[in-house]
Design an enzyme around this catalytic site. Structure first.
Site, PDB file in Angstrom:
ATOM      1  N   LYS A 100     -60.778 -19.447  33.890  1.00  0.00           N
ATOM      2  CA  LYS A 100     -60.762 -19.275  35.337  1.00  0.00           C
ATOM      3  C   LYS A 100     -61.756 -18.170  35.708  1.00  0.00           C
ATOM      4  CE  LYS A 100     -58.177 -17.531  39.238  1.00  0.00           C
ATOM      5  NZ  LYS A 100     -56.980 -16.807  39.710  1.00  0.00           N
ATOM      6  N   GLY A 161     -52.297 -12.022  46.542  1.00  0.00           N
ATOM      7  CA  GLY A 161     -51.101 -11.197  46.606  1.00  0.00           C
ATOM      8  C   GLY A 161     -50.531 -10.994  47.987  1.00  0.00           C
ATOM      9  N   ALA A 187     -54.083 -18.258  45.127  1.00  0.00           N
ATOM     10  CA  ALA A 187     -54.001 -16.992  45.872  1.00  0.00           C
ATOM     11  C   ALA A 187     -53.407 -17.180  47.259  1.00  0.00           C
ATOM     12  CB  ALA A 187     -55.356 -16.303  45.991  1.00  0.00           C
ATOM     13  N   GLY A 188     -52.450 -16.308  47.591  1.00  0.00           N
ATOM     14  CA  GLY A 188     -51.885 -16.268  48.923  1.00  0.00           C
ATOM     15  C   GLY A 188     -50.566 -16.990  49.094  1.00  0.00           C
ATOM     16  N   ASN A 209     -48.825 -16.312  41.056  1.00  0.00           N
ATOM     17  CA  ASN A 209     -48.248 -15.277  40.198  1.00  0.00           C
ATOM     18  C   ASN A 209     -47.318 -14.365  40.996  1.00  0.00           C
ATOM     19  OD1 ASN A 209     -49.591 -12.589  38.082  1.00  0.00           O
ATOM     20  ND2 ASN A 209     -47.556 -13.415  38.212  1.00  0.00           N
ATOM     21  N   THR A 210     -47.887 -13.654  41.981  1.00  0.00           N
ATOM     22  CA  THR A 210     -47.130 -12.649  42.713  1.00  0.00           C
ATOM     23  C   THR A 210     -45.896 -13.229  43.389  1.00  0.00           C
ATOM     24  OG1 THR A 210     -49.213 -11.499  43.136  1.00  0.00           O
ATOM     25  CG2 THR A 210     -47.315 -10.799  44.432  1.00  0.00           C
TER      26      THR A 210
END
Length: 260
Positions: A100, A161, A187-188, A209-210
């Site tokens: 990635k 995040g 993301a997001g 992830n977050t």
């Protein structure tokens, strides 16, 4: 057997959810959350993850590369050169070719630097890497990355995040419609409904992830994300009903006789 697998760099995956390995309180929680998510691909930030046995417990000790596809990423890189060197190291350490690529351009928003990303992608593809490219939600940039030879395009939903969810669904749809390679929102994402929306837009997968690691109950959230990916994909394949400006009765009145 899943008859609708995710195809990445010539390999089939049953899960369309990809998850990160950072931000958990410890490796035990990391392992439990990843197992609950059903993910088969896990991202690894080489600059932030201990892969060296001499420095204590390693990620590989709890998340076996025999059971999961490791996806090294270039988190923390701000130039094409840094990103390329990091992924060359990944190939040296683990023989990883599926990678990635992310090159950050701004420390506050963590928005990608698309110029540096394109430069790094050209080098990495030429060197035989299978590049999954993190980028903004610009369809023109997405097309350039695909033309370079990236094996997947990964537009952001919102800043890394942030948990804001998909801020520009129209652009995501444009990218999906034009792309001949897998498109994965990255993301997001903040919660399960964000995953479902991404999949309903036609994305091939979601990386997050977050949203799991910072949930009050990461294990339960991981399960929710897995279910959302499945539900969103099924809804996309089923084809939603058209949106209408006015009501449409569930029980049609066509053919009914008028009351006398």
């Amino acid at each position: 057997m899943n008859t609708d697998p995710l195809l990445l760099a010539g390999k089939r995956y049953q899960s369309r959810l990809l998850v990160g390995t950072g931000k958990y309180k410890d490796l035990a929680e990391t392992k439990a959350a990843i197992e609950a998510s059903g993910a088969e691909i896990v991202t690894v930030a080489l600059r932030r993850t201990n892969l060296d046995k001499s420095k204590g417990e390693r990620l590989q000790d709890v998340i076996s590369p025999d059971d999961y596809t490791y996806l090294p990423n270039t988190a923390g890189c701000y130039t094409a050169d840094d990103a390329v060197q990091t992924l060359r190291l990944a190939r040296e350490i683990g023989g990883w070719d599926l990678v990635k690529l992310e090159v950050i351009g701004d420390k506050q928003t963590l928005y990608p630097d698309v110029i540096e990303t394109i430069a790094a992608a050209k080098t990495l593809v030429a060197e035989g890497f299978h590049v999954m490219a993190y980028t903004n939600d610009d369809p023109l940039i997405a097309r350039q990355l695909e033309d370079i030879g990236c094996c997947a395009i990964m537009p952001l939903a919102a800043p890394i995040g942030s948990g804001l969810g998909i801020q520009n669904p129209l652009n995501i749809r444009f990218i999906v419609e034009q792309s001949q390679v897998p498109v994965l929102v990255d993301a997001g994402v903040g919660t399960a409904s964000d995953v479902a929306i991404a999949m309903e837009l036609g994305c091939d997968g979601v990386l997050l992830n977050t949203a799991i690691a910072e949930a009050q109950d990461p294990i339960r959230m991981a399960r929710a994300m897995a279910l959302a990916a499945q539900a969103g994909r099924e809804a996309f394949l089923a084809g939603r009903m058209p949106k209408r400006a006015y009501a449409s009765a569930s029980s049609p009145e066509t053919g009914l006789k008028a009351a006398s």
